[in-house]
Scaffold this motif. Structure first.
Motif, PDB file in Angstrom:
ATOM      1  N   ILE A  77      97.830  48.449 103.298  1.00  0.00           N
ATOM      2  CA  ILE A  77      96.849  49.530 103.338  1.00  0.00           C
ATOM      3  C   ILE A  77      96.352  49.763 101.920  1.00  0.00           C
ATOM      4  O   ILE A  77      97.147  49.962 100.998  1.00  0.00           O
ATOM      5  CB  ILE A  77      97.432  50.836 103.894  1.00  0.00           C
ATOM      6  N   LEU A  78      95.041  49.725 101.755  1.00  0.00           N
ATOM      7  CA  LEU A  78      94.412  50.167 100.512  1.00  0.00           C
ATOM      8  C   LEU A  78      93.883  51.571 100.776  1.00  0.00           C
ATOM      9  O   LEU A  78      92.871  51.751 101.452  1.00  0.00           O
ATOM     10  CB  LEU A  78      93.276  49.226 100.106  1.00  0.00           C
ATOM     11  N   TYR A 132      83.473  45.917 102.635  1.00  0.00           N
ATOM     12  CA  TYR A 132      84.679  45.306 102.057  1.00  0.00           C
ATOM     13  C   TYR A 132      85.725  45.020 103.128  1.00  0.00           C
ATOM     14  O   TYR A 132      86.442  44.020 103.055  1.00  0.00           O
ATOM     15  CB  TYR A 132      85.253  46.203 100.957  1.00  0.00           C
ATOM     16  N   GLN A 133      85.832  45.891 104.135  1.00  0.00           N
ATOM     17  CA  GLN A 133      86.782  45.627 105.219  1.00  0.00           C
ATOM     18  C   GLN A 133      86.437  44.317 105.918  1.00  0.00           C
ATOM     19  O   GLN A 133      87.321  43.507 106.230  1.00  0.00           O
ATOM     20  CB  GLN A 133      86.769  46.779 106.221  1.00  0.00           C
ATOM     21  N   LYS A 141      98.791  35.701 107.939  1.00  0.00           N
ATOM     22  CA  LYS A 141      99.565  36.293 109.029  1.00  0.00           C
ATOM     23  C   LYS A 141      99.386  37.810 109.094  1.00  0.00           C
ATOM     24  O   LYS A 141      99.303  38.389 110.167  1.00  0.00           O
ATOM     25  CB  LYS A 141     101.048  35.963 108.848  1.00  0.00           C
ATOM     26  N   GLY A 142      99.382  38.476 107.962  1.00  0.00           N
ATOM     27  CA  GLY A 142      99.267  39.933 107.949  1.00  0.00           C
ATOM     28  C   GLY A 142      97.816  40.377 107.976  1.00  0.00           C
ATOM     29  O   GLY A 142      96.895  39.591 108.182  1.00  0.00           O
ATOM     30  N   GLN A 143      97.614  41.690 107.758  1.00  0.00           N
ATOM     31  CA  GLN A 143      96.259  42.227 107.757  1.00  0.00           C
ATOM     32  C   GLN A 143      96.160  43.350 106.737  1.00  0.00           C
ATOM     33  O   GLN A 143      97.164  43.921 106.311  1.00  0.00           O
ATOM     34  CB  GLN A 143      95.875  42.734 109.141  1.00  0.00           C
ATOM     35  N   THR A 144      94.931  43.643 106.344  1.00  0.00           N
ATOM     36  CA  THR A 144      94.658  44.697 105.373  1.00  0.00           C
ATOM     37  C   THR A 144      93.739  45.729 105.987  1.00  0.00           C
ATOM     38  O   THR A 144      92.744  45.380 106.641  1.00  0.00           O
ATOM     39  CB  THR A 144      93.989  44.120 104.108  1.00  0.00           C
ATOM     40  N   VAL A 145      94.053  46.995 105.781  1.00  0.00           N
ATOM     41  CA  VAL A 145      93.231  48.100 106.257  1.00  0.00           C
ATOM     42  C   VAL A 145      92.815  48.936 105.056  1.00  0.00           C
ATOM     43  O   VAL A 145      93.643  49.309 104.220  1.00  0.00           O
ATOM     44  CB  VAL A 145      93.987  48.972 107.275  1.00  0.00           C
TER      45      VAL A 145
END
Length: 682
Positions: free
Chosen positions: A634-635, A654-655, A668-672
């Protein structure tokens, strides 16, 4: 899409008052500055290495390789065929010479402002590039202008160029600004350096002189004081068209730059990993060199003592080149500056070296009538040409171009990008902890010190209250004492282990001497420059501490899962570490930059100078760091490089970028990305 919860780690409430271990005190009950001592130790070792490994036998074989290293590490652009696009905007006739206000192209689409002092008469005349240091009014300052007038009076063409980011080349026309600190350091993020930009300008200045019919291009010299003296040295070292160089109050040793107050314009990235000042000056041989230093100079870096250390190594180079009489030094009973007695000495020396007349003795100075700033300005009454580009505008333009190329990449090889990341972070092999010292235990908190050959990392640790082996590391640039009690309470309630650590240069792991030297400049100004001279980065240092810490957690405490909470500069370090580690479960990052592209001058010091990673934008950007981590991220309240919050539309853009880079890396992971008033997932 999964939902994550972020817990802010920016607050002034102190949760733990027990000091971290890691500092001792001296006899005066003052903390020992281990960081300053270690950096100086490494610089001294580099000086010794370059002194003892230097071989006159191989000098001629290796000097061209040294030139190429300087070109590569500074990022200087050499293009003699680029059109100069020379223009004059005004002139002032003086007694015996004319002063022209000019601009010319130094890079594609980039113009430099300057003054040309040209003697009356047919010529051709010898010429001198006169570089200014950090003087008021840049090229038009009293000391710089006085020398130019004196040279023109004695039959020399003189070119005074505004150094990159100074004079008429600042962010706002007519407003002076310091071209170093975070502003000048931002050039490194796009893959160049402030030194490289100055070198590019000055080499183009020689190109310009060589095209003028009034100039004898076989008789060109260079001089300048302080930062201008540094420019003189680097220009003469790389450009053999300079036949005589007189650096003033600027020669010392590179070793002495470490933990001292020098400008970013005097920073050769990784310089001490491959050279010292004597070798750079040696590149000038067998051409004429006169070194001028001041007995009462307040700067240790430019003291006569440091200069003599370099001179004693330089003399054998000139002797081997059969030009011993071409190299000399003189120490003046003055303070730091280009004072009249130095001007007279250099003028007499140039008369001998470039005209072949006289004995080289000081020349009597005629009266000089200084011109006003308005008389010398290239744009006194009009808006300047948009090609007279400031550092901010240049960094934004070049950063945008780098970013566009990055975003158009169709796929990323994770292994290769991790290897490249380690290289730009200047990572060193991480030695295992030589000693794990358990200092004390208070209210469930253990004080531990992890010691390696080059670092002592103080850690405050609370073990998990449940059977799981999950740990959360908390990092903040304000130090562990700024961590809010609420965060500690919430993490404690989960039963997870908690690790508080003051990273290198922070809190109880700080460098008081460097902080004092920084003064009003951004924090880490002194340490960032020192580290980059030594072939390191602060981001890399923090990454290596995280590598050391997580190895301890995994090996000694059998940690099965590790997450990180971090903010600002340390949020970037956490991303870099996770990208290289690949096994961090989650990252909660607050006020992390969403991109390394320079956005605007206002707010430039929101991040301190630890933020910079030379070459980061040619490598990729924040979204690639996130993708390589394979962690859930998480940003929270991400910002620009100048600390400005993102509006909702920009956040959405940006998302989308982060999502696309995930696909391109097979992440594999994700950024929100989240703002207080906006949640992309809703």
């Amino acid at each position: 899409m999964k939902h994550f919860v972020i817990i802010s780690c920016i607050c002034s409430m102190v949760v733990v008052t027990t000091p971290l271990c890691g500092q001792t005190t001296n006899a005066a009950n003052q903390p020992e500055d281990r960081i300053a001592a270690q950096l100086r130790k490494e610089a001294a070792a580099a000086f010794r290495h370059h002194s003892t490994s230097f071989s006159m036998q191989h000098w001629r074989e290796t000097k061209e390789a040294l030139k190429q290293k300087i070109i590569r590490h500074t990022g200087v652009r050499i293009d003699h065929d680029l059109p100069l696009l020379y223009r004059e905007t005004g002139h002032t006739q003086q007694n015996g010479y004319v002063v022209k206000n000019i601009l010319f192209q130094t890079q594609p689409g980039v113009m430099a402002t300057a003054n040309l002092y040209i003697p009356d008469g047919k010529g051709p005349f010898p010429a001198v590039i006169n570089s200014h240091g950090h003087w008021k009014d840049a090229r038009m300052g009293e000391m710089v202008q006085s020398l130019a007038h004196s040279l023109a009076q004695q039959g020399f063409v003189c070119l005074n160029i505004d150094a990159w980011g100074a004079g008429e080349r600042t962010s706002i026309q007519g407003e002076a600004e310091y071209h170093g600190a975070n502003l000048g350091a931002s050039l490194m993020n796009i893959g160049t350096s402030l030194m490289g930009m100055q070198l590019t300008d000055n080499i183009r200045g020689v190109d310009l002189l060589c095209t003028l019919q009034e100039v004898d291009k076989t008789r060109i010299g260079a001089t300048g004081a302080s930062g201008g003296g540094n420019q003189t040295m680097w220009l003469a070292a790389l450009d053999e068209r300079i036949k005589a160089a007189a650096p003033v109050v600027s020669v010392g040793t590179f070793e002495s730059y470490i933990v001292h107050s020098n400008c970013v314009c005097e920073l050769l990235p990784d310089g001490l990993t491959f050279t010292e000042e004597a070798a750079v000056l040696g590149l000038i041989a067998p051409r004429a060199l006169k070194i001028c230093n001041a007995q009462r100079d307040a700067s240790k870096s430019f003291s006569p003592q440091e200069m003599l250390r370099t001179y004693h190594q330089l003399s054998p180079i000139y002797a081997q080149e059969k030009a011993k009489d071409k190299c000399s030094y003189e120490i003046f009973n003055t303070t730091h500056g280009y004072w009249p007695e130095i001007r007279a000495a250099v003028l007499g020396w140039f008369t001998l070296q470039l005209k072949g007349t006289g004995t080289g003795a000081p020349q009597q100075l005629a009266t000089v009538d200084l011109l006003s700033l308005e008389q010398l300005a290239v744009f006194p009454h009009t808006s300047r040409d948009t090609a007279v580009m400031s550092t901010a505008a240049y960094c934004h333009r070049q950063g945008t171009l780098r970013r566009e190329a990055y975003l158009h990449t169709t796929a990323f090889n994770q292994a290769r990008k991790r290897k490249e990341l380690a290289e730009i972070l200047r990572l060193q092999p991480v030695p295992p902890a030589q000693q794990v010292q358990h200092k004390s235990k208070t209210a469930g908190w253990e004080q531990i010190e992890l010691t390696t050959a080059a670092d002592q990392l103080p850690v405050l640790l609370k073990r998990p209250s449940q059977k799981g082996k999950t740990y959360t590391i908390i990092l903040t640039p304000a130090g562990k004492d700024s961590i809010p009690a609420k965060l500690i309470q919430e993490l404690t309630a989960t039963g997870n282990g908690i690790v508080l650590v003051d990273g290198w240069g922070i809190g109880t792991h700080n460098a008081p001497e460097a902080r004092k030297i920084d003064g009003s400049l951004p924090p880490f100004h002194t340490l960032a420059r020192s580290m980059i001279w030594l072939g390191k980065t602060i981001q890399g240092q923090w990454v290596q501490e995280l590598q050391l810490l997580t190895a301890f957690l995994r090996q000694e405490l059998q940690a099965s899962s590790i997450s990180i909470h971090a903010s600002k500069e340390l949020a970037v370090a956490a991303l870099c570490f996770a990208a290289l580690d690949g096994n961090i479960s989650s990252l909660a990052l607050k006020h992390c930059p969403v991109s390394y592209v320079f956005d605007q001058r206002a707010g430039i010091d929101y991040f301190n100078m630890a933020i910079h990673i030379p070459g980061i934008l040619p490598w990729g950007d924040i979204s690639l760091l996130a993708a390589l981590s394979n962690a859930n991220i998480i940003l929270h309240e991400p910002v620009t490089m100048s600390g400005h919050p993102l509006d909702n539309n920009t956040l959405k853009s940006y998302q989308q970028e982060f999502n696309e880079i995930n696909i391109k890396t097979g992440r594999k992971g994700q950024t929100v990305l989240k703002n207080e008033n906006f949640d992309y997932e809703k």
